[in-house]
Design a protein around this motif. Sequence first.
Motif, short mmCIF file in Angstrom:
data_model
loop_
_atom_site.label_atom_id
_atom_site.label_comp_id
_atom_site.label_asym_id
_atom_site.label_seq_id
_atom_site.Cartn_x
_atom_site.Cartn_y
_atom_site.Cartn_z
N ILE A 175 42.70 -0.46 24.70
CA ILE A 175 43.04 -0.66 26.03
C ILE A 175 42.74 -2.03 26.56
N HIS A 176 43.35 -2.66 27.32
CA HIS A 176 43.04 -3.91 27.94
C HIS A 176 41.60 -3.74 28.83
N PRO A 177 40.80 -4.85 28.59
CA PRO A 177 39.46 -4.69 29.35
C PRO A 177 39.66 -4.58 30.92
N THR A 178 40.67 -5.35 31.18
CA THR A 178 41.14 -5.18 32.79
C THR A 178 41.19 -3.63 33.20
N VAL A 179 42.11 -2.95 32.37
CA VAL A 179 42.28 -1.68 32.63
C VAL A 179 40.91 -0.91 32.67
N ILE A 180 40.21 -1.03 31.77
CA ILE A 180 38.88 -0.34 31.53
C ILE A 180 37.95 -0.50 32.74
N SER A 181 37.95 -1.85 33.22
CA SER A 181 37.42 -1.88 34.55
C SER A 181 37.88 -1.40 35.70
N THR A 182 39.02 -1.11 35.85
CA THR A 182 39.88 -0.44 36.88
C THR A 182 39.38 1.04 36.91
N TRP A 183 39.65 1.59 35.67
CA TRP A 183 39.19 3.10 35.48
C TRP A 183 37.79 3.46 35.83
N LYS A 184 36.73 2.38 35.33
CA LYS A 184 35.51 2.59 35.72
C LYS A 184 35.16 2.45 37.15
N ASN A 185 35.87 1.28 37.80
CA ASN A 185 35.46 1.36 39.32
C ASN A 185 36.22 2.62 40.17
N GLU A 186 37.51 2.93 39.65
CA GLU A 186 37.98 4.19 40.30
C GLU A 186 37.00 5.53 40.10
N PHE A 187 36.32 5.49 38.88
CA PHE A 187 35.49 6.66 38.62
C PHE A 187 34.35 6.85 39.38
N LEU A 188 33.60 5.47 39.66
CA LEU A 188 32.52 5.39 40.41
C LEU A 188 33.06 5.46 42.03
N LYS A 189 34.08 5.09 42.43
CA LYS A 189 34.34 5.16 43.57
C LYS A 189 34.83 6.58 44.15
N ARG A 190 35.32 7.36 43.33
CA ARG A 190 35.55 8.65 43.78
C ARG A 190 34.62 9.89 43.20
N SER A 191 33.62 9.34 42.48
CA SER A 191 32.49 10.24 42.26
C SER A 191 31.97 10.92 43.20
N GLU A 192 31.77 10.15 44.47
CA GLU A 192 31.29 10.72 45.74
C GLU A 192 32.05 12.01 46.12
N GLU A 193 33.16 12.19 45.90
CA GLU A 193 34.03 13.59 46.08
C GLU A 193 33.50 14.68 45.58
#
Length: 98
Positions: free
Chosen positions: A36-54
């Motif tokens: 997977i492209h590194p940009t996609v991995i960064s996007t998934w990581k950021n989304e995971f961190l952002k939504r973990s608060e839920e």
Amino acid sequence: MNKSRRKHSAAFKAEVALAAIKERETLSELSARYGIHPTVISTWKNEFLKRSEELFSKHGPKSEADFEKERRDLYAKIGELEMQRDWLKKKSKQLGLE
């Protein structure tokens, strides 16, 4: 060259995001390992961190009943707005304001 988009499961995305969060490997290494492209991995990581608060919020995710109630309310509002629009169209024709 026409490449089709790959669709990944939520479990796979979570696995990759967790691996990126652990930072035991660089994005380039993770990219090579998972294909997977590194940009996609960064996007998934950021989304995971952002939504973990839920996960830890007091209210938690909405239940099916909450979604259904919100849906009924929205459909009622749509109906009300359509009636208002139709009334305004009728009145504008009567006044010659088309």
